[in-house]
Design a protein around this motif. Structure first.
Motif, PDB file in Angstrom:
ATOM      1  N   PHE A  58       0.814  -1.218   0.000  1.00  0.00           N
ATOM      2  CA  PHE A  58       0.000   0.000   0.000  1.00  0.00           C
ATOM      3  C   PHE A  58       0.846   1.266   0.000  1.00  0.00           C
ATOM      4  O   PHE A  58       0.323   2.360   0.086  1.00  0.00           O
ATOM      5  CB  PHE A  58      -0.945  -0.004   1.203  1.00  0.00           C
ATOM      6  N   GLY A  59       2.136   1.111  -0.066  1.00  0.00           N
ATOM      7  CA  GLY A  59       3.021   2.263  -0.135  1.00  0.00           C
ATOM      8  C   GLY A  59       3.582   2.640   1.219  1.00  0.00           C
ATOM      9  O   GLY A  59       3.449   1.918   2.213  1.00  0.00           O
ATOM     10  N   GLN A  60       4.196   3.790   1.259  1.00  0.00           N
ATOM     11  CA  GLN A  60       4.884   4.292   2.442  1.00  0.00           C
ATOM     12  C   GLN A  60       4.159   5.536   2.961  1.00  0.00           C
ATOM     13  O   GLN A  60       3.826   6.421   2.185  1.00  0.00           O
ATOM     14  CB  GLN A  60       6.327   4.647   2.055  1.00  0.00           C
ATOM     15  N   SER A  61       3.919   5.597   4.244  1.00  0.00           N
ATOM     16  CA  SER A  61       3.349   6.794   4.855  1.00  0.00           C
ATOM     17  C   SER A  61       4.413   7.888   4.837  1.00  0.00           C
ATOM     18  O   SER A  61       5.498   7.719   5.391  1.00  0.00           O
ATOM     19  CB  SER A  61       2.910   6.507   6.292  1.00  0.00           C
ATOM     20  N   LEU A  62       4.093   8.996   4.199  1.00  0.00           N
ATOM     21  CA  LEU A  62       5.059  10.087   4.114  1.00  0.00           C
ATOM     22  C   LEU A  62       5.226  10.788   5.466  1.00  0.00           C
ATOM     23  O   LEU A  62       6.278  11.315   5.775  1.00  0.00           O
ATOM     24  CB  LEU A  62       4.630  11.086   3.047  1.00  0.00           C
ATOM     25  N   ARG A  63       4.176  10.782   6.250  1.00  0.00           N
ATOM     26  CA  ARG A  63       4.240  11.450   7.547  1.00  0.00           C
ATOM     27  C   ARG A  63       4.969  10.619   8.591  1.00  0.00           C
ATOM     28  O   ARG A  63       5.751  11.131   9.383  1.00  0.00           O
ATOM     29  CB  ARG A  63       2.828  11.768   8.033  1.00  0.00           C
ATOM     30  N   SER A  82       6.784   7.669   7.878  1.00  0.00           N
ATOM     31  CA  SER A  82       7.896   6.904   7.295  1.00  0.00           C
ATOM     32  C   SER A  82       7.788   5.415   7.631  1.00  0.00           C
ATOM     33  O   SER A  82       8.784   4.752   7.901  1.00  0.00           O
ATOM     34  CB  SER A  82       9.236   7.460   7.745  1.00  0.00           C
ATOM     35  N   LEU A  83       6.578   4.909   7.615  1.00  0.00           N
ATOM     36  CA  LEU A  83       6.307   3.489   7.849  1.00  0.00           C
ATOM     37  C   LEU A  83       5.457   2.963   6.705  1.00  0.00           C
ATOM     38  O   LEU A  83       4.751   3.734   6.050  1.00  0.00           O
ATOM     39  CB  LEU A  83       5.534   3.302   9.163  1.00  0.00           C
ATOM     40  N   PRO A  84       5.473   1.651   6.471  1.00  0.00           N
ATOM     41  CA  PRO A  84       4.556   1.101   5.472  1.00  0.00           C
ATOM     42  C   PRO A  84       3.100   1.333   5.889  1.00  0.00           C
ATOM     43  O   PRO A  84       2.748   1.193   7.067  1.00  0.00           O
ATOM     44  CB  PRO A  84       4.883  -0.390   5.460  1.00  0.00           C
ATOM     45  N   VAL A  85       2.261   1.696   4.933  1.00  0.00           N
ATOM     46  CA  VAL A  85       0.852   1.977   5.225  1.00  0.00           C
ATOM     47  C   VAL A  85       0.170   0.739   5.795  1.00  0.00           C
ATOM     48  O   VAL A  85      -0.657   0.845   6.707  1.00  0.00           O
ATOM     49  CB  VAL A  85       0.131   2.480   3.955  1.00  0.00           C
ATOM     50  N   SER A  86       0.518  -0.443   5.319  1.00  0.00           N
ATOM     51  CA  SER A  86      -0.101  -1.664   5.829  1.00  0.00           C
ATOM     52  C   SER A  86       0.182  -1.848   7.320  1.00  0.00           C
ATOM     53  O   SER A  86      -0.666  -2.339   8.062  1.00  0.00           O
ATOM     54  CB  SER A  86       0.373  -2.883   5.047  1.00  0.00           C
ATOM     55  N   GLU A  87       1.366  -1.432   7.772  1.00  0.00           N
ATOM     56  CA  GLU A  87       1.701  -1.498   9.202  1.00  0.00           C
ATOM     57  C   GLU A  87       0.839  -0.535  10.008  1.00  0.00           C
ATOM     58  O   GLU A  87       0.306  -0.887  11.061  1.00  0.00           O
ATOM     59  CB  GLU A  87       3.171  -1.127   9.405  1.00  0.00           C
TER      60      GLU A  87
END
Length: 129
Positions: free
Chosen positions: A78-83, A85-90
């Motif tokens: 699902f990509g990387q959370s820009l805010r 810096s973690l994987p969105v799935s996590e």
């Protein structure tokens, strides 16, 4: 339930998902700026902005960006959370159980409070044919 009904419903869900994801993606493309500008802030240089846009794939046409995102989602990325810096799935995986429990409690409370045999429900809580 027949198999054809289930197939029709599954295809309808897939179509709705495609339409919704495309609409949200299109809205983010219409907005001014992009993620690279937000990350770098007001003290960015043209060189640093171009480098980050290339790293994030923001220098690609919109349809390439959409295809890359959809193909990643289909594979579970699902990509990387820009805010954060973690994987969105996590990030979603941490809060999903809490939302699931809250949803089950809400559904249980609603069902228990507005059961059709209780006169307190009134006609506003149920649909009569």
């Amino acid at each position: 339930m027949t198999a054809s009904y289930l197939i029709r419903r599954l295809l309808a869900v897939i179509l709705v998902l495609i339409i919704v994801t495309f609409a949200v993606f299109a809205l983010t493309m219409i907005l001014p700026g992009n993620a690279a500008i937000m990350i770098l802030g007001e003290y960015r240089t043209e060189t640093s902005l171009a480098a980050l846009e290339a790293r994030l794939g923001l220098d690609q046409p919109w349809y390439v960006q959409y295809y890359d995102w959809v193909s990643g989602v289909v594979q579970g990325d699902f990509g990387q959370s820009l805010r954060l810096s973690l994987p969105v799935s996590e990030v979603v995986g941490e809060v999903l159980p809490q939302f699931s429990v809250a949803g089950c409690h809400g559904a249980g409370l609603g069902d228990g409070h507005c059961h059709p045999s209780r006169p307190a429900c009134g006609s506003a809580a149920r649909v009569e044919g």
